[in-house]
Design an enzyme around this catalytic site. Structure first.
Site, PDB file in Angstrom:
ATOM      1  N   TYR A 173      61.978  57.948  28.212  1.00  0.00           N
ATOM      2  CA  TYR A 173      63.292  58.423  27.801  1.00  0.00           C
ATOM      3  C   TYR A 173      63.250  59.142  26.452  1.00  0.00           C
ATOM      4  O   TYR A 173      62.705  58.632  25.470  1.00  0.00           O
ATOM      5  CB  TYR A 173      64.313  57.280  27.709  1.00  0.00           C
TER       6      TYR A 173
ATOM      7  N   HIS B  96      74.100  68.697  19.018  1.00  0.00           N
ATOM      8  CA  HIS B  96      74.821  67.507  18.584  1.00  0.00           C
ATOM      9  C   HIS B  96      75.563  67.700  17.264  1.00  0.00           C
ATOM     10  O   HIS B  96      76.278  66.792  16.823  1.00  0.00           O
ATOM     11  CB  HIS B  96      73.865  66.319  18.470  1.00  0.00           C
TER      12      HIS B  96
ATOM     13  N   ASN C 103      69.209  59.469  16.383  1.00  0.00           N
ATOM     14  CA  ASN C 103      69.489  58.067  16.692  1.00  0.00           C
ATOM     15  C   ASN C 103      69.326  57.263  15.411  1.00  0.00           C
ATOM     16  O   ASN C 103      68.302  57.368  14.730  1.00  0.00           O
ATOM     17  CB  ASN C 103      68.524  57.537  17.751  1.00  0.00           C
TER      18      ASN C 103
ATOM     19  N   TYR D 224     102.828  32.001  -5.354  1.00  0.00           N
ATOM     20  CA  TYR D 224     101.508  31.992  -4.728  1.00  0.00           C
ATOM     21  C   TYR D 224     100.597  33.105  -5.238  1.00  0.00           C
ATOM     22  O   TYR D 224      99.380  32.937  -5.312  1.00  0.00           O
ATOM     23  CB  TYR D 224     101.655  32.150  -3.212  1.00  0.00           C
TER      24      TYR D 224
ATOM     25  N   ARG E 204      99.289  31.416  -8.295  1.00  0.00           N
ATOM     26  CA  ARG E 204      98.718  30.087  -8.091  1.00  0.00           C
ATOM     27  C   ARG E 204      97.527  30.112  -7.132  1.00  0.00           C
ATOM     28  O   ARG E 204      96.597  29.295  -7.245  1.00  0.00           O
ATOM     29  CB  ARG E 204      99.809  29.160  -7.531  1.00  0.00           C
TER      30      ARG E 204
ATOM     31  N   PHE F 267      70.299  51.263  18.010  1.00  0.00           N
ATOM     32  CA  PHE F 267      71.214  52.212  17.379  1.00  0.00           C
ATOM     33  C   PHE F 267      72.671  51.784  17.474  1.00  0.00           C
ATOM     34  O   PHE F 267      73.552  52.405  16.889  1.00  0.00           O
ATOM     35  CB  PHE F 267      71.083  53.595  18.029  1.00  0.00           C
TER      36      PHE F 267
ATOM     37  N   GLU G 196      76.764  55.844  28.362  1.00  0.00           N
ATOM     38  CA  GLU G 196      77.107  55.172  27.111  1.00  0.00           C
ATOM     39  C   GLU G 196      78.517  54.608  27.276  1.00  0.00           C
ATOM     40  O   GLU G 196      79.501  55.173  26.805  1.00  0.00           O
ATOM     41  CB  GLU G 196      76.987  56.157  25.952  1.00  0.00           C
TER      42      GLU G 196
END
Length: 503
Positions: free
Chosen positions: A55, A85, A197, A279, A282, A328, A412
């Site tokens: 791959y 990409h 990646n 609060y 405190r 990844f 994916e």
């Protein structure tokens, strides 16, 4: 100029901060060089005899993993990957985060499990050292399969593509490569995938965020101590016995910090008419302490990540294995950054409540912290601003990590959305800084109305430095410059907030 050798020691958030702030240069250690060359040589030999598909090395990517690529097309495959990409949009990320991305990418590639060429890693180092910083955009990563789009933009200049900042100018990468006599890198098998990646976009944001969070956590304690004294609050909720029976480390540390900061204060030690504080005063140890504990947890997660190999497939030379898996995937970071965003928003939330109490005309303080309220609105509207910011933080704290949108034709099918968690977190932190600045602005004003009685020497010293920048407000005037200047004061004078029992 300092030099840092890659793999000479594990990375930490503090070390990265030192490398970036000191403008140190990078160089590969002998171990890193050996790792890179050994893995690349193994992969080259493997590809000479490999017939089965591996791959991303001799196949397409994502759902195209079943498309086998010929040996002659392997280099083109990797170049195409980087080019296709680079689809980032939105705002550009800060150059300080780009520098951290470069450092983290070099670190990850240097373990010898990625199959990249030595020249490729060296060019990334050259870019870091020469301050050739790629233009990278905030939007485009799903936080699984790595930070594909941001890392593509980070690595485009290796090919002579994309844009960079160099010598304070935004230029085409090809121009800068020519000016520096750098030739574009010719990617070999696996390299494009190794570059894209990885979790370096998320991790860089996480590192930068933690640097800010650690500072703001300390400053929140200091500022809340000023508010407590200005509000004529009680020190008893900070007694060490109270903290010891609940055991939370952050709570114990916070209470100790407040006791230390208020040591010697005339105000904190004077008799009190009221039995309890609200609060927001405190419960400072419990709320600030929980944020400290969250920071510690997230820091552990991020430290693991920045010292990890997060590309795919991963090469194990000694075992003669190339394994396609999912290192990844950004889920560890996504969950941690969502958690940290919530914790930091709470620092802002409780800070705004203290601001509200200070301007409410209670315990001898004038309405809206101005001597003549009515004709003067005083500090009425800074609280509005703080409330608006706190509300936005609540919206930003909707977890990104619970969302997932499948991509790549369902290959994916679960993603972390960690990149969105990262950019949201950074916005929450900047918002929280603004709220803390507004609290300091108010607390310093309120403290003046307690004179001639004084707070502790530590607090009075800080206020003295603050007053060199921000005046006491007598009558209505423009307030926004003072808020902006107070925010700058927190950042550029952070050394004034460094306290311990010996200072």
């Amino acid at each position: 100029m300092k030099k840092f050798q890659i793999l000479s020691e594990p990375l930490t958030v503090e070390l990265i901060n030192e490398i970036i702030s000191s403008k140190a240069t990078l160089e590969l250690s002998e171990k890193a060089i050996e790792n890179i060359e050994r893995c690349r040589n193994y992969l080259d030999k493997k590809m000479e005899v490999q017939k089965e598909p591996i791959y991303g090395i001799n196949t397409g990517f994502g759902s195209l993993c079943n498309h086998t690529i010929s040996h002659e097309e392997l280099a083109q495959l990797q170049r195409n990957l980087v080019v296709s990409h680079a689809c980032g949009t939105g705002d550009e990320i800060s150059l300080s985060i780009v520098r951290i991305m470069l450092l983290l990418k070099v670190q990850s590639l240097s373990y010898g499990h990625s199959g990249v060429q030595l020249v490729t890693v060296q060019r990334l180092i050259d870019m870091f050292n020469s301050n050739v910083l790629p233009v990278v955009y905030q939007q485009g990563s799903l936080g699984a399969s790595g930070d594909l789009s941001p890392l593509a933009h980070l690595c485009l200049p290796l090919l002579g593509l994309g844009e960079v900042y160099y010598n304070n100018s935004r230029l085409n990468s090809a121009q800068v490569l020519d000016a520096l006599s750098w030739k574009p890198i010719e990617l070999k098998s696996k390299e494009g995938l190794a570059l894209l990646n990885g979790t370096q976009f998320m991790s860089a944001y996480a590192v930068r965020s933690l640097i800010h969070c650690m500072r703001l956590s300390k400053q929140a304690d200091f500022i809340s101590a000023i508010s407590l004294d200005a509000f004529d609050g009680r020190i008893s909720p900070f007694h060490e016995l109270i903290q010891s029976i609940r055991h939370h480390k952050g709570q114990i540390e916070t209470a100790k910090n407040i006791r230390h900061l208020l040591e010697g204060s005339e105000l904190i030690n004077r008799p009190k008419e009221h039995v309890q504080d609200p609060y927001s005063f405190r419960c400072i140890p419990q709320v600030h302490g929980a944020t400290k504990d969250t920071i510690s947890y997230v820091k552990e997660v991020v430290t693991n990540e920045i010292n990890a190999v997060t590309d795919n497939p991963t090469i194990f030379v000694d075992e003669d294995l190339i394994i396609s898996a999912g290192n990844f995937h950004g889920q560890p970071l996504a969950l941690a950054m969502d958690f940290l965003a919530i914790a930091m928003a709470e620092l802002g939330n409780i800070s705004e409540r203290r601001v509200y109490q200070l301007i409410s005309g209670k315990r001898g303080l004038p309405n809206f912290l101005v001597a003549e309220p009515g004709i003067n609105s005083g500090f009425m509207i800074p609280q509005y601003t703080a409330a608006s910011i706190v509300s936005q933080n609540k919206q930003l704290c909707t977890p990104a990590s619970v969302d997932s949108i499948e991509s790549s034709q369902s290959q994916e099918d679960h993603v972390s959305m960690g990149a969105n968690a990262a950019t949201k977190l950074y916005k929450v932190i900047k918002n929280t800084e603004s709220v803390l600045a507004i609290e300091l602005f108010n607390a310093a004003q309120a403290l003046k109305f307690r004179h001639p009685q004084k707070s502790s020497p530590k607090i009075e010293a800080l206020i003295s430095e603050y007053r060199k920048v921000i005046p006491f407000i007598e009558t209505d005037e423009l307030m926004y410059p003072h808020i902006h200047e107070t925010t700058d004061f927190l950042y550029y004078n952070r050394h004034l907030f460094d306290f311990n029992e010996n200072t």
